[in-house]
Design a protein around this motif. Structure first.
Motif, PDB file in Angstrom:
ATOM      1  N   ALA A  96     -18.876-123.795   1.430  1.00 22.04           N
ATOM      2  CA  ALA A  96     -19.767-124.871   0.781  1.00 22.04           C
ATOM      3  C   ALA A  96     -18.771-125.923   0.216  1.00 22.04           C
ATOM      4  O   ALA A  96     -17.776-125.670  -0.272  1.00 22.04           O
ATOM      5  CB  ALA A  96     -20.772-124.096  -0.116  1.00 22.04           C
ATOM      6  N   ALA A  97     -19.083-127.176   0.442  1.00 22.82           N
ATOM      7  CA  ALA A  97     -18.321-128.182   0.078  1.00 22.82           C
ATOM      8  C   ALA A  97     -18.770-128.933  -1.353  1.00 22.82           C
ATOM      9  O   ALA A  97     -18.141-129.338  -1.946  1.00 22.82           O
ATOM     10  CB  ALA A  97     -18.387-129.374   1.086  1.00 22.82           C
ATOM     11  N   THR A  98     -20.012-128.357  -1.849  1.00 22.22           N
ATOM     12  CA  THR A  98     -20.464-128.934  -3.135  1.00 22.22           C
ATOM     13  C   THR A  98     -21.085-127.933  -3.792  1.00 22.22           C
ATOM     14  O   THR A  98     -21.496-126.873  -3.395  1.00 22.22           O
ATOM     15  CB  THR A  98     -21.489-130.172  -2.944  1.00 22.22           C
ATOM     16  N   LEU A  99     -21.505-128.105  -5.332  1.00 25.42           N
ATOM     17  CA  LEU A  99     -22.065-127.143  -6.049  1.00 25.42           C
ATOM     18  C   LEU A  99     -23.555-126.924  -5.162  1.00 25.42           C
ATOM     19  O   LEU A  99     -23.918-125.743  -5.194  1.00 25.42           O
ATOM     20  CB  LEU A  99     -22.162-127.724  -7.578  1.00 25.42           C
ATOM     21  N   GLY A 135     -21.374-132.642  -7.660  1.00 27.90           N
ATOM     22  CA  GLY A 135     -22.512-132.290  -8.234  1.00 27.90           C
ATOM     23  C   GLY A 135     -22.433-131.136  -9.416  1.00 27.90           C
ATOM     24  O   GLY A 135     -23.642-130.471  -9.984  1.00 27.90           O
ATOM     25  N   GLY A 136     -21.345-131.066  -9.840  1.00 30.19           N
ATOM     26  CA  GLY A 136     -21.359-129.976 -11.079  1.00 30.19           C
ATOM     27  C   GLY A 136     -19.777-129.355 -11.131  1.00 30.19           C
ATOM     28  O   GLY A 136     -18.711-129.917 -10.564  1.00 30.19           O
ATOM     29  N   THR A 137     -19.596-128.171 -11.729  1.00 27.00           N
ATOM     30  CA  THR A 137     -18.393-127.490 -11.882  1.00 27.00           C
ATOM     31  C   THR A 137     -18.570-126.039 -11.212  1.00 27.00           C
ATOM     32  O   THR A 137     -19.542-125.581 -11.221  1.00 27.00           O
ATOM     33  CB  THR A 137     -18.057-127.392 -13.272  1.00 27.00           C
ATOM     34  N   GLY A 138     -17.558-125.711 -11.025  1.00 19.46           N
ATOM     35  CA  GLY A 138     -17.579-124.140 -10.374  1.00 19.46           C
ATOM     36  C   GLY A 138     -17.999-123.135 -11.337  1.00 19.46           C
ATOM     37  O   GLY A 138     -18.585-122.113 -10.860  1.00 19.46           O
ATOM     38  N   THR A 139     -17.813-123.334 -12.760  1.00 16.47           N
ATOM     39  CA  THR A 139     -18.254-122.379 -13.547  1.00 16.47           C
ATOM     40  C   THR A 139     -19.805-122.218 -13.707  1.00 16.47           C
ATOM     41  O   THR A 139     -20.141-121.265 -14.275  1.00 16.47           O
ATOM     42  CB  THR A 139     -17.510-122.689 -15.172  1.00 16.47           C
ATOM     43  N   GLU A 140     -20.510-123.256 -13.269  1.00 20.49           N
ATOM     44  CA  GLU A 140     -21.922-123.308 -13.229  1.00 20.49           C
ATOM     45  C   GLU A 140     -22.317-122.145 -12.290  1.00 20.49           C
ATOM     46  O   GLU A 140     -23.504-121.619 -12.360  1.00 20.49           O
ATOM     47  CB  GLU A 140     -22.645-124.486 -12.825  1.00 20.49           C
ATOM     48  N   ILE A 141     -21.597-121.950 -11.229  1.00 24.95           N
ATOM     49  CA  ILE A 141     -21.881-120.693 -10.388  1.00 24.95           C
ATOM     50  C   ILE A 141     -21.784-119.493 -11.003  1.00 24.95           C
ATOM     51  O   ILE A 141     -22.806-118.505 -10.673  1.00 24.95           O
ATOM     52  CB  ILE A 141     -20.859-120.674  -9.169  1.00 24.95           C
ATOM     53  N   ILE A 142     -20.926-119.295 -12.024  1.00 31.30           N
ATOM     54  CA  ILE A 142     -21.001-117.936 -12.696  1.00 31.30           C
ATOM     55  C   ILE A 142     -22.367-117.636 -13.546  1.00 31.30           C
ATOM     56  O   ILE A 142     -22.710-116.583 -13.344  1.00 31.30           O
ATOM     57  CB  ILE A 142     -19.816-118.247 -13.809  1.00 31.30           C
ATOM     58  N   GLU A 143     -22.983-118.893 -13.915  1.00 31.12           N
ATOM     59  CA  GLU A 143     -24.173-118.543 -14.614  1.00 31.12           C
ATOM     60  C   GLU A 143     -25.287-118.388 -13.595  1.00 31.12           C
ATOM     61  O   GLU A 143     -26.341-117.817 -13.931  1.00 31.12           O
ATOM     62  CB  GLU A 143     -24.769-119.690 -15.296  1.00 31.12           C
ATOM     63  N   LYS A 144     -25.100-118.739 -12.106  1.00 30.20           N
ATOM     64  CA  LYS A 144     -26.020-118.745 -11.388  1.00 30.20           C
ATOM     65  C   LYS A 144     -26.038-117.182 -10.769  1.00 30.20           C
ATOM     66  O   LYS A 144     -26.918-117.111  -9.772  1.00 30.20           O
ATOM     67  CB  LYS A 144     -26.143-119.741 -10.320  1.00 30.20           C
ATOM     68  N   THR A 145     -25.079-116.388 -10.667  1.00 25.40           N
ATOM     69  CA  THR A 145     -24.918-115.186 -10.088  1.00 25.40           C
ATOM     70  C   THR A 145     -25.224-114.042 -11.048  1.00 25.40           C
ATOM     71  O   THR A 145     -24.661-114.137 -12.061  1.00 25.40           O
ATOM     72  CB  THR A 145     -23.599-115.029  -9.197  1.00 25.40           C
ATOM     73  N   THR A 146     -25.878-113.032 -10.696  1.00 25.83           N
ATOM     74  CA  THR A 146     -25.995-111.884 -11.394  1.00 25.83           C
ATOM     75  C   THR A 146     -24.920-110.911 -11.360  1.00 25.83           C
ATOM     76  O   THR A 146     -24.604-110.040 -12.225  1.00 25.83           O
ATOM     77  CB  THR A 146     -27.461-111.249 -11.468  1.00 25.83           C
TER      78      THR A 146
END
Length: 111
Positions: free
Chosen positions: A34-37, A59-70
């Motif tokens: 993926a090229a963007t958040l 579109g955001g930061t990589g750390t936002e992904i941490i919040e989106k995965t369980t």
């Protein structure tokens, strides 16, 4: 038979994304990109065994992904490495933090 690990690379720089994909595929990993958040977040993140994400993304930061995965671990990489950003990423739940340009052996060890 060992199951192939499924990794998502979230990186806006195509050269880095492609190099990381080649490295991982040569080492028997199944890779998605993926090229963007927003591109990353449309995928079911928990289907992956690991997510490798740049810290700064369109579109955001990589750390936002941490919040989106369980359940999927997230490894953060960045060209703007600092002690502060590393500590912040780890506090948010990153499993590791790697400075770019990354050493191939260091990346494989982290993965």
């Amino acid at each position: 038979m060992v199951e192939t690990k499924h990794i998502l690379i979230v990186e806006d720089e195509k050269v880095i994304r492609s190099a990381l994909r080649r490295l991982l595929e040569r080492n028997q990993y199944n890779v998605e990109e993926a090229a963007t958040l927003p591109d990353a977040l449309v995928q079911p993140l928990d289907q992956f065994d690991l997510i490798i994400s740049d810290l700064r993304l369109p579109g955001g930061t990589g750390t936002e992904i941490i919040e989106k995965t369980t359940s999927t671990p997230v490894l953060i990489m960045t060209s703007f490495a600092s002690l502060r950003s590393a500590v912040d990423a780890m506090k948010l739940g990153a499993v590791d933090y790697i400075a770019k340009p990354f050493d191939h052996d260091e990346m494989l060890l982290a993965v």
